[in-house]
Design an enzyme around this catalytic site. Structure first.
Site, short mmCIF file in Angstrom:
data_model
loop_
_atom_site.label_atom_id
_atom_site.label_comp_id
_atom_site.label_asym_id
_atom_site.label_seq_id
_atom_site.Cartn_x
_atom_site.Cartn_y
_atom_site.Cartn_z
N LYS A 13 0.91 -1.20 0.02
CA LYS A 13 0.05 0.15 0.05
C LYS A 13 0.94 1.31 0.09
O LYS A 13 0.45 2.26 -0.87
CB LYS A 13 -0.81 0.12 1.30
CG LYS A 13 -1.87 -1.11 1.45
CD LYS A 13 -2.86 -1.07 2.63
CE LYS A 13 -2.27 -0.86 3.95
NZ LYS A 13 -1.59 -2.20 4.24
N ARG A 88 -8.71 0.90 10.00
CA ARG A 88 -8.17 -0.40 10.35
C ARG A 88 -9.22 -1.19 11.17
O ARG A 88 -8.90 -2.45 11.63
CB ARG A 88 -6.71 -0.40 11.00
CG ARG A 88 -5.63 -0.79 10.03
CD ARG A 88 -4.37 -0.38 11.05
NE ARG A 88 -3.34 -1.13 10.63
CZ ARG A 88 -1.94 -0.84 10.02
NH1 ARG A 88 -2.48 0.47 9.53
NH2 ARG A 88 -1.16 -1.46 9.76
N ARG A 127 12.02 -6.70 4.08
CA ARG A 127 11.79 -5.21 3.94
C ARG A 127 12.65 -4.39 4.91
O ARG A 127 13.11 -4.58 6.07
CB ARG A 127 10.39 -4.78 4.43
CG ARG A 127 10.11 -3.20 4.16
CD ARG A 127 8.59 -3.06 4.23
NE ARG A 127 7.98 -3.28 5.46
CZ ARG A 127 6.73 -2.87 5.73
NH1 ARG A 127 5.81 -2.60 4.73
NH2 ARG A 127 6.22 -2.94 6.94
#
Ligand code: AMP
Length: 215
Positions: A13, A88, A127
């Site tokens: 995202k 969320r 990541r």
């Protein structure tokens, strides 16, 4: 253009929102980035949020709704925004709808980033990010040009505390329990479009543009 990007942690995202926000000339409202900035600055909000974030659980709804409400009230958000990482929970989704309605606005579309769980784990644990400019890299699929430093500013890259494997598993569980119900919430309201979010970044981006009606 008022859109929200919905999907599990590691779905891409942020990567897509940063680029598309530039393209569409709207602010990229990334609640995770906002919280990390508050943590780095040592503000009261940052001090409160840090313990939740490090544990991989959600920061309380009232804190998040206040933060986003303030951000969307700023002048640059008047012509649109990309929400990344908010809402969320159902309570956040309802608060967002109320907040927009009060301004005579509504969400145009919610884009769901569809990625398998195995791929999410691979992405999240590999990541790395730049603590200064927030650019993200991946050890295998998107390494920096020079070993372990940011392409933009040469800062040594870091792994987010919450990208370590045990915390990643917690975040995926929290997503399944608290955020995944939003898929039905937005589907029922006719706002949800699913985008296959594995594969080439450019292909995914083209799909998002089309789904958002910006192709
Ligand atoms: P992210 O960068 O979007 O993965 O967010 C990192 C962390 O910030 C999450 O694991 C949560 O602890 C917190 N966070 C970000 N956005 C929200 C939100 N909308 N509601 C609650 N907590 C959030």
């Amino acid at each position: 253009m008022r859109v929200a990007f919905l999907g599990p942690p590691g779905a891409g995202k942020g990567t897509q929102a940063r680029e598309l926000a530039r393209e569409w000339r709207v602010p990229h409202v990334a609640t995770g980035d906002m919280l990390r900035e508050a943590v780095a600055a040592g503000t009261p909000l940052g001090r409160e949020a840090k313990r939740y974030m490090d544990a991989g659980v959600l920061v309380p709804d009232d804190v998040m709704v206040g933060l986003v409400g303030e951000r969307l009230g700023q002048p640059d958000a008047a012509r649109g925004f990309i929400l990344d990482g908010f809402p969320r929970t159902l309570a956040q989704a309802e608060a967002l709808a109320r907040m927009l309605k009060d301004r005579g606005q509504e969400l145009d579309r919610v884009l769901y980033f569809d990625v398998s769980e195995g791929e999410l784990l691979r992405r999240l644990t590999g990541r790395r990010s730049c603590p200064v400019c927030q650019s993200t890299y991946h050890l295998v699929s998107a390494p920096p040009r020079r070993d372990a430093v940011c392409d933009n500013d040469g800062t040594p890259l870091v792994q987010r505390v919450d990208d370590r494997e045990d915390t990643v598993r917690t975040r995926l569980r929290v997503y399944g329990e608290q955020t995944a119900p939003l898929l039905d919430y937005y589907r029922h309201r006719g706002l949800l479009t699913s985008v296959p979010a594995e594969g080439a970044i450019d292909t995914i981006r083209a799909d998002i543009r089309e789904a958002a009606g910006a192709a």
